[in-house]
Design a protein around this motif. Sequence first.
Motif, PDB file in Angstrom:
ATOM      1  N   GLU A  93       3.017  46.634 -22.933  1.00 48.87           N
ATOM      2  CA  GLU A  93       2.426  45.139 -22.978  1.00 48.87           C
ATOM      3  C   GLU A  93       1.242  44.994 -23.652  1.00 48.87           C
ATOM      4  N   ARG A  94       0.817  44.721 -24.844  1.00 50.33           N
ATOM      5  CA  ARG A  94      -0.082  44.854 -26.095  1.00 50.33           C
ATOM      6  C   ARG A  94      -0.880  42.659 -24.965  1.00 50.33           C
ATOM      7  N   SER A  95       0.080  41.756 -25.330  1.00 50.50           N
ATOM      8  CA  SER A  95      -0.349  40.272 -24.820  1.00 50.50           C
ATOM      9  C   SER A  95      -0.751  39.981 -23.412  1.00 50.50           C
ATOM     10  N   GLU A  96      -2.114  39.489 -23.535  1.00 49.60           N
ATOM     11  CA  GLU A  96      -2.306  40.203 -22.502  1.00 49.60           C
ATOM     12  C   GLU A  96      -2.142  39.268 -21.061  1.00 49.60           C
ATOM     13  N   LYS A  97      -1.701  38.323 -21.940  1.00 50.63           N
ATOM     14  CA  LYS A  97      -0.974  36.740 -21.227  1.00 50.63           C
ATOM     15  C   LYS A  97      -0.032  37.039 -20.685  1.00 50.63           C
ATOM     16  N   ARG A  98       0.724  38.252 -21.279  1.00 46.95           N
ATOM     17  CA  ARG A  98       2.105  38.779 -21.261  1.00 46.95           C
ATOM     18  C   ARG A  98       1.661  39.383 -19.673  1.00 46.95           C
ATOM     19  N   ARG A  99       0.849  40.256 -19.583  1.00 49.37           N
ATOM     20  CA  ARG A  99       0.477  41.117 -19.222  1.00 49.37           C
ATOM     21  C   ARG A  99       0.091  40.491 -17.547  1.00 49.37           C
ATOM     22  N   ALA A 100      -0.690  39.792 -17.606  1.00 42.14           N
ATOM     23  CA  ALA A 100      -1.111  38.969 -16.482  1.00 42.14           C
ATOM     24  C   ALA A 100       0.428  38.023 -16.236  1.00 42.14           C
ATOM     25  N   PHE A 101       1.217  37.435 -16.855  1.00 45.33           N
ATOM     26  CA  PHE A 101       2.247  37.262 -15.379  1.00 45.33           C
ATOM     27  C   PHE A 101       2.966  38.050 -14.973  1.00 45.33           C
ATOM     28  N   LEU A 102       3.244  39.149 -15.851  1.00 46.95           N
ATOM     29  CA  LEU A 102       3.855  40.666 -15.275  1.00 46.95           C
ATOM     30  C   LEU A 102       2.936  40.862 -13.950  1.00 46.95           C
ATOM     31  N   SER A 103       2.309  41.205 -13.779  1.00 51.50           N
ATOM     32  CA  SER A 103       1.049  41.473 -12.677  1.00 51.50           C
ATOM     33  C   SER A 103       1.339  40.241 -11.954  1.00 51.50           C
TER      34      SER A 103
END
Length: 200
Positions: A93-103
Amino acid sequence: MSLLAEGLQELSLKADTDKLAAYAAELDRWNQVYGFVKANHEQILTHHVLDALVAVPVVRQLGSTIADFGSGAGLPAIPLAIALPQVTFTLIERSEKRRAFLSAVFAHVGLQNAQVVERASGKNFDLVTARAVSPLPKLATFIANERLAPRLLVYAGTRSAIDAALCKTPFPATVKQVRVPGVHAERHLITVHLSKKDAL
């Protein structure tokens, strides 16, 4: 019986309903702020979580190391990872916001068999999954050129749209119609064979 439990029963699947419900609740909570998906809580369960889970038998058959390309809100990877704890999932996932959500979801749900990365160049997986990412011909060509995996599994809608896309896709593919509990729209799974060896 809960909507999730009924759906799993209809799909003849066994999965941790507590973890699936926790993921759905967390997605619903974040979704109200970031608008990851256009769905209310019930639609998150049917149109997203159960929709993701229809591919469990296919994923189980095709490999043990899975990359999910353009994971977004964790679909289909997180429901699949919950249902297949013996399989490892790498969410790209490129989006930092979405990576934060996934983590945050991994920690909240207690998911041990998944990780999220910004890109996965140079790595090789058994299978790449994708759901609502980009046009099939472009996606298949990119995954093949990156040599991420010999197979690509794509969630898709109507057969007419699929046939039109496959005409422009330079790889052989198989299409399987699936039924998602609580979803009345036409749904299919496309397995694209990206290597000559796999296509044989």
